[in-house]
Write an enzyme that holds these catalytic residues in place. Sequence first.
Site, PDB file in Angstrom:
ATOM      1  N   ASP A  93      39.905  92.522 123.497  1.00 18.87           N
ATOM      2  CA  ASP A  93      41.327  93.464 123.113  1.00 18.87           C
ATOM      3  C   ASP A  93      41.951  92.828 122.709  1.00 18.87           C
ATOM      4  OD1 ASP A  93      41.874  96.238 123.151  1.00 18.87           O
ATOM      5  OD2 ASP A  93      42.568  96.444 124.994  1.00 18.87           O
ATOM      6  N   ASP A 272      34.230  98.160 129.596  1.00 21.91           N
ATOM      7  CA  ASP A 272      34.743  97.848 130.482  1.00 21.91           C
ATOM      8  C   ASP A 272      36.066  98.021 131.312  1.00 21.91           C
ATOM      9  OD1 ASP A 272      38.019  97.212 129.447  1.00 21.91           O
ATOM     10  OD2 ASP A 272      36.744  98.398 128.147  1.00 21.91           O
TER      11      ASP A 272
END
Length: 377
Positions: A93, A272
């Site tokens: 991320d 996720d």
Amino acid sequence: MPLTFELQATCPDTGARAGLLHTDHGTVETPRFMPVGTVGSVKALAPRTLRELGTQILLGNTYHLALRPGRETLRALGGLHRFMAWDGPILTDSGGFQVFSLAGRRDVSEDGVTFRSHLTGDKLFFSPETVVDAQRDIGSDVMMVLDELTPATVDRAEARRANARTVRWAGRAFAHARATAPHYGHHQALFPIVQGAVYADVRRESAEALLDLDAEGYAIGGLSVGEAAPVMYDMVEVTNEVLPQSRPRYLMGVGTPQNLIENVARGVDLFDCVMPTRNARTGSLFTTAGLVNIKNARWAESAEAVDAGLDGYHSRTFSKAYLRHLTLAKEPLFMEIASAQNVGLYLWTMREMRAAILEGRFPAWRREWAGRLAEKA
């Protein structure tokens, strides 16, 4: 080699997809859940255990890894793969969620985001370009662009403004990524992120604008931040109507097993979420028989396995009574067993869905399991 996505089957009744995502660190079978290793570690689980549970790809966080151990350390030690002894694919991320969650510690401008470190209070500047550079140092197989995430409660005008900036930042990130090379000899794909809060028209605008980047995959962000689940599903449907069929779709930060099932049914390939390990630390278990509060007195003398429906060592070997005892005694082993159970359940759910899609029985599987996994055992 560039990241490639091989679509193997699509459910004609729902749009659920099964595919193969090919990276330089291995192939990922989709749909797939990525355990979250924010700082280079999935809490309480060693890489070997993750492999035994069926993990194929992990997620790390650029913001946290940039703070510690720091980019210089990662670069000196050969990147995150070598640092944490994980030889499979890694997705990172960008730190965009911290733009949202650390609202009291950051200042957002067109140039980028200035943070106050939650560890030291020191200033840290993230721009679309420096976020790419940080992920080059980390060495992830899939990098994410810096984006501006908004809460579900913003009005349409604010959602459109933040999304326009996200699209501009994505253009800058892609230009920089294409002008720079990875440090460690493997290909690093870059995914842009669709934003737009809970407004279908803004979501469409975002996805359509990002198509011009011809990315190797696309992410859907800004969901599971306060909106109702049906709204989330509507936004995913709207977005996937625009995103190309030939590219993988990653829904960020979602969610419960039911959320996974419903979003797979809408054509999402990657997920996720911190929920499996976070819930494990409070004694809340996801099992094939439903939700279990292992602290409940009903399990005090239960010889039942933690989850007889799973094949994993942690699920089959230990009893509910033993895990309850460890949890109440605050013995560290409880975190390992509970985390292995929850991550294992998520990975099992994805494997079962994939098999059902490939075998043409996904609608029936969805009807059987969506409710069962949400029941209280």
